[in-house]
Design an enzyme around this catalytic site. Structure first.
Site, PDB file in Angstrom:
ATOM      1  N   ASP A  14      14.611 -17.648  20.905  1.00  0.00           N
ATOM      2  CA  ASP A  14      14.265 -18.970  21.442  1.00  0.00           C
ATOM      3  C   ASP A  14      14.983 -20.120  20.746  1.00  0.00           C
ATOM      4  OD1 ASP A  14      12.512 -17.610  23.132  1.00  0.00           O
ATOM      5  OD2 ASP A  14      10.856 -17.793  21.717  1.00  0.00           O
ATOM      6  N   GLU A  15      16.184 -19.857  20.274  1.00  0.00           N
ATOM      7  CA  GLU A  15      16.937 -20.898  19.578  1.00  0.00           C
ATOM      8  C   GLU A  15      17.510 -21.938  20.550  1.00  0.00           C
ATOM      9  OE1 GLU A  15      17.545 -17.655  19.348  1.00  0.00           O
ATOM     10  OE2 GLU A  15      17.374 -17.015  17.247  1.00  0.00           O
ATOM     11  N   LYS A  17      19.573 -20.537  23.385  1.00  0.00           N
ATOM     12  CA  LYS A  17      20.794 -19.845  23.841  1.00  0.00           C
ATOM     13  C   LYS A  17      21.141 -20.197  25.292  1.00  0.00           C
ATOM     14  CE  LYS A  17      18.687 -16.004  22.736  1.00  0.00           C
ATOM     15  NZ  LYS A  17      17.532 -16.471  21.946  1.00  0.00           N
ATOM     16  N   GLY A  41      13.522 -15.156  27.672  1.00  0.00           N
ATOM     17  CA  GLY A  41      13.258 -16.298  28.540  1.00  0.00           C
ATOM     18  C   GLY A  41      14.218 -17.377  28.096  1.00  0.00           C
ATOM     19  N   HIS A  42      15.256 -17.617  28.898  1.00  0.00           N
ATOM     20  CA  HIS A  42      16.304 -18.576  28.519  1.00  0.00           C
ATOM     21  C   HIS A  42      16.177 -19.806  29.421  1.00  0.00           C
ATOM     22  CE1 HIS A  42      18.960 -15.181  26.655  1.00  0.00           C
ATOM     23  NE2 HIS A  42      17.767 -15.281  26.110  1.00  0.00           N
ATOM     24  N   THR A 130       6.268  -8.472  24.209  1.00  0.00           N
ATOM     25  CA  THR A 130       6.093  -9.258  25.431  1.00  0.00           C
ATOM     26  C   THR A 130       5.465  -8.388  26.523  1.00  0.00           C
ATOM     27  OG1 THR A 130       8.322  -8.685  26.144  1.00  0.00           O
ATOM     28  CG2 THR A 130       8.075 -10.725  24.898  1.00  0.00           C
ATOM     29  N   GLN A 222      17.140 -12.542  22.428  1.00  0.00           N
ATOM     30  CA  GLN A 222      16.388 -12.454  21.168  1.00  0.00           C
ATOM     31  C   GLN A 222      17.202 -13.098  20.024  1.00  0.00           C
ATOM     32  OE1 GLN A 222      16.439  -9.208  23.201  1.00  0.00           O
ATOM     33  NE2 GLN A 222      14.897 -10.429  24.201  1.00  0.00           N
TER      34      GLN A 222
HETATM   35  P1  GDP Z   1      16.462 -19.182  24.339  1.00  0.00           P
HETATM   36  O1  GDP Z   1      15.548 -18.040  24.583  1.00  0.00           O
HETATM   37  O2  GDP Z   1      17.256 -19.057  23.089  1.00  0.00           O
HETATM   38  O3  GDP Z   1      17.349 -19.499  25.525  1.00  0.00           O
HETATM   39  O4  GDP Z   1      15.517 -20.451  24.127  1.00  0.00           O
HETATM   40  P2  GDP Z   1      14.200 -20.815  24.993  1.00  0.00           P
HETATM   41  O5  GDP Z   1      14.637 -21.351  26.302  1.00  0.00           O
HETATM   42  O6  GDP Z   1      13.216 -19.726  24.986  1.00  0.00           O
HETATM   43  O7  GDP Z   1      13.561 -21.942  24.078  1.00  0.00           O
HETATM   44  C1  GDP Z   1      14.222 -23.111  23.786  1.00  0.00           C
HETATM   45  C2  GDP Z   1      13.366 -24.287  24.286  1.00  0.00           C
HETATM   46  O8  GDP Z   1      13.806 -25.492  23.708  1.00  0.00           O
HETATM   47  C3  GDP Z   1      13.473 -24.510  25.788  1.00  0.00           C
HETATM   48  O9  GDP Z   1      12.255 -25.000  26.263  1.00  0.00           O
HETATM   49  C4  GDP Z   1      14.573 -25.561  25.907  1.00  0.00           C
HETATM   50  O10 GDP Z   1      14.463 -26.337  27.088  1.00  0.00           O
HETATM   51  C5  GDP Z   1      14.297 -26.393  24.683  1.00  0.00           C
HETATM   52  N1  GDP Z   1      15.477 -27.022  24.053  1.00  0.00           N
HETATM   53  C6  GDP Z   1      16.738 -26.536  23.947  1.00  0.00           C
HETATM   54  N2  GDP Z   1      17.488 -27.375  23.183  1.00  0.00           N
HETATM   55  C7  GDP Z   1      16.683 -28.382  22.808  1.00  0.00           C
HETATM   56  C8  GDP Z   1      16.862 -29.532  21.980  1.00  0.00           C
HETATM   57  O11 GDP Z   1      17.921 -29.787  21.422  1.00  0.00           O
HETATM   58  N3  GDP Z   1      15.764 -30.328  21.793  1.00  0.00           N
HETATM   59  C9  GDP Z   1      14.560 -30.076  22.376  1.00  0.00           C
HETATM   60  N4  GDP Z   1      13.560 -30.912  22.136  1.00  0.00           N
HETATM   61  N5  GDP Z   1      14.357 -28.994  23.159  1.00  0.00           N
HETATM   62  C10 GDP Z   1      15.405 -28.159  23.358  1.00  0.00           C
HETATM   63  P1  IMO Z   2      14.769 -14.810  23.852  1.00  0.00           P
HETATM   64  O1  IMO Z   2      15.987 -14.134  24.430  1.00  0.00           O
HETATM   65  C1  IMO Z   2      11.430 -14.670  21.044  1.00  0.00           C
HETATM   66  C2  IMO Z   2       9.644 -10.737  20.289  1.00  0.00           C
HETATM   67  C3  IMO Z   2       8.239 -10.504  20.792  1.00  0.00           C
HETATM   68  C4  IMO Z   2       7.752  -9.486  19.774  1.00  0.00           C
HETATM   69  C5  IMO Z   2       8.998  -8.651  19.494  1.00  0.00           C
HETATM   70  C6  IMO Z   2       9.077  -7.365  20.287  1.00  0.00           C
HETATM   71  O2  IMO Z   2      14.066 -15.689  24.823  1.00  0.00           O
HETATM   72  O3  IMO Z   2      15.112 -15.483  22.567  1.00  0.00           O
HETATM   73  P2  IMO Z   2       9.537  -6.761  22.830  1.00  0.00           P
HETATM   74  O4  IMO Z   2       8.907  -7.288  24.089  1.00  0.00           O
HETATM   75  O5  IMO Z   2      11.003  -7.001  22.743  1.00  0.00           O
HETATM   76  O6  IMO Z   2       9.178  -5.349  22.544  1.00  0.00           O
HETATM   77  O7  IMO Z   2       8.848  -7.623  21.656  1.00  0.00           O
HETATM   78  O8  IMO Z   2      10.104  -9.480  19.817  1.00  0.00           O
HETATM   79  N1  IMO Z   2      10.603 -11.192  21.319  1.00  0.00           N
HETATM   80  C7  IMO Z   2      11.067 -12.435  21.420  1.00  0.00           C
HETATM   81  N2  IMO Z   2      10.768 -13.549  20.707  1.00  0.00           N
HETATM   82  N3  IMO Z   2      12.382 -14.717  22.000  1.00  0.00           N
HETATM   83  C8  IMO Z   2      12.715 -13.612  22.706  1.00  0.00           C
HETATM   84  O9  IMO Z   2      13.750 -13.609  23.581  1.00  0.00           O
HETATM   85  C9  IMO Z   2      12.013 -12.417  22.453  1.00  0.00           C
HETATM   86  N4  IMO Z   2      12.074 -11.165  22.967  1.00  0.00           N
HETATM   87  C10 IMO Z   2      11.209 -10.421  22.247  1.00  0.00           C
HETATM   88  O10 IMO Z   2       7.479 -11.680  20.785  1.00  0.00           O
HETATM   89  O11 IMO Z   2       7.399 -10.149  18.581  1.00  0.00           O
HETATM   90 MG    MG Z   3      13.511 -17.631  24.917  1.00  0.00          MG
END
Ligand code: GDP
Ligand code: IMO
Ligand code: MG
Length: 421
Positions: A14-15, A17, A41-42, A130, A222
């Site tokens: 969830d960085e 990406k 979840g991107h 998840t 991840q």
């Molecule tokens: P991913 O899984 O690495 O693609 O990241 P996620 O989408 O799960 O989580 C990132 C969250 O932060 C999402 O809700 C994005 O819309 C949000 N986001 C991304 N970049 C920024 C940022 O620079 N600032 C803020 N406030 N939110 C951001």
């Molecule tokens: P993105 O791509 C954050 C975590 C789960 C759990 C562990 C194992 O959005 O960054 P799994 O369902 O893979 O067997 O779960 O990994 N996890 C994530 N945490 N972002 C994800 O994906 C994740 N995918 C799995 O919460 O701790």
């Molecule tokens: Mg995510």
């Protein structure tokens, strides 16, 4: 021959990406996912719309680029169908843009049930999966008993029943209730949607793309601390999320790896169980969660929040061979008077800078404090507008991490992305 650039997460997922892959896509011809499945979840935001991608690469919205689901990915047709329906509503023609590897493994309905059964049997030691069937599907892959997308093309029903029977036998030992008929109906419905897409031998496709001097971006899911080998085992996912995973997950030589973009938050989060040395349980942690809206994009669970961990980041940079860093969610720290960064751990009274085997035991973070910027960054659009304290934070991180920070993100929208000179 061109090389594949790779973008991957350096923390616990969830960085951000999805956002950055979308922003970088105009520089590429092909965007390919190489591991993971719908546990990802991107999130992407542009033109006041928000999209959450699960299995489809985040290059899908940028015109006529080709997106590939690689052999290293695990795919659930039922979730895939939902995703396709959501995206089609937005008017994007998916079937022309998306190709799927015949070697990608299928998540069956019974894999999802097994995931739940194993997880609840773990009791207090649960991983916090998840629940999408990721672990059991990769287990079958490695046990040489899985089904692949290419199997759909020949005698699928027979192969499916065989695997299903095996799973049902295992499930007899677990106390779980499930409605298999309903799950199967959704799954086979999804299979019809999946069949509308082109199945390819993606390793040939990717290498031929490189040969014709076209550019490929590999999108990780991840994060490094969730990697099956290098993450905080056993609290990890079941795939290799690191750079090497892009080689096996797409069929490219290590010599074909170009830039490695390592993406991290200006702080740190994690969902699910497992060690997190810099985790905060106080007002600062709550403020990060509120400012950053830190709730899982797949499960809606509140994300655990804490200070940036440079011990873990240095480790992630090392195992991935990161060449450029991307700092996300800087704006989330806008109203912090001071910001802390963990520069080392104290383990059994000893100061260590290398990640220990067991992150759970007696790991105490040693922090360095820096001054916060107390400025609204969300409106900032150029490096020149950066407050001094932010510039100092970036310089401090670059010195500690020994890799340049090339991009700074100041909000969820495409526009809120600053490329440093
Ligand atoms: P991913 O899984 O690495 O693609 O990241 P996620 O989408 O799960 O989580 C990132 C969250 O932060 C999402 O809700 C994005 O819309 C949000 N986001 C991304 N970049 C920024 C940022 O620079 N600032 C803020 N406030 N939110 C951001
Ligand atoms: P993105 O791509 C954050 C975590 C789960 C759990 C562990 C194992 O959005 O960054 P799994 O369902 O893979 O067997 O779960 O990994 N996890 C994530 N945490 N972002 C994800 O994906 C994740 N995918 C799995 O919460 O701790
Ligand atoms: Mg995510």
């Amino acid at each position: 021959m061109n090389k594949v650039d790779i973008l991957l997460g350096l923390q616990w997922g969830d960085e951000g990406k999805g956002k950055i892959v979308d922003v970088l896509t105009p520089n590429y011809d092909v965007v390919a996912r190489f591991q993971g499945g719908p546990n990802a979840g991107h999130t992407l935001e542009f033109e006041s719309q928000k999209y959450v991608l699960r299995s489809i690469p985040s290059g899908i919205f940028q015109g006529d680029k080709i997106n590939v689901i690689g052999n290293g990915v695990v795919l659930n047709p039922a979730i895939f169908k939902q995703e396709v329906q959501e995206l089609e509503k937005s008017g994007h023609p998916l079937t022309q843009r998306l190709k799927i590897s015949r070697k990608a493994h299928l998540i069956l309905p019974t894999h999802t049930v097994l995931d739940m059964a194993y997880e609840s049997a773990k009791g207090k030691d649960k991983i916090g999966t998840t629940g999408k069937g990721i672990g059991p599907t990769y287990t079958d892959k490695i046990s040489r008993t899985g089904l692949r997308v290419g199997d759909i093309e020949h005698n699928f029903e027979e192969k499916y029943q065989k695997v299903k029977e095996r799973h049902l036998n295992i499930l007899k030992n677990y106390d779980v209730t499930y409605d298999l008929e309903k799950l199967e109906q959704e799954w086979f419905d999804g299979l019809e949607t999946l069949k509308k897409f082109e199945f390819i031998d993606s390793e040939h496709f990717i290498n031929n793309t490189l040969k014709s001097e076209k550019n490929v971006l590999a999108e990780g899911a991840q994060g490094t601390m969730l990697d099956i080998d290098f993450g905080s085992y056993p609290f990890v996912t079941s795939s290799n999320t690191v750079t090497a995973g892009a080689c096996t997950g797409l069929g490219i030589s290590p010599k074909a790896v170009g830039e490695v973009f390592g993406i991290f938050k200006a702080y740190c989060t994690r969902v699910g169980s497992g060690p997190f040395p810099t985790e905060l349980f106080d007002e600062d942690g709550n403020r990060m969660r509120d400012n950053g809206f830190e709730f899982g994009s797949v499960t809606g669970r509140p994300r655990r929040c804490g200070w940036i961990d440079l011990v873990a980041l240095r480790y992630a940079i090392m195992v991935n061979g990161v060449t450029q860093l991307i700092m996300m969610k800087s704006d989330v720290l806008d109203n912090f008077q001071t910001i802390k960064a963990c520069v080392a751990y104290k383990v059994n009274g000893q100061e260590v800078k290398e990640l220990p085997f067991d992150m759970n035991e007696n790991v105490e973070p040693i922090y360095k404090e820096v001054k916060g910027w107390n400025t609204d960054l969300t409106k900032v659009r150029s490096e020149e507008e950066f407050p001094t304290e932010l510039k100092e934070y970036i310089l401090f991180l670059e010195k500690e991490l020994e890799v340049p920070i090339k991009v700074v993100s100041v909000g969820p929208d495409r526009e809120q992305t600053i490329f440093k000179k």
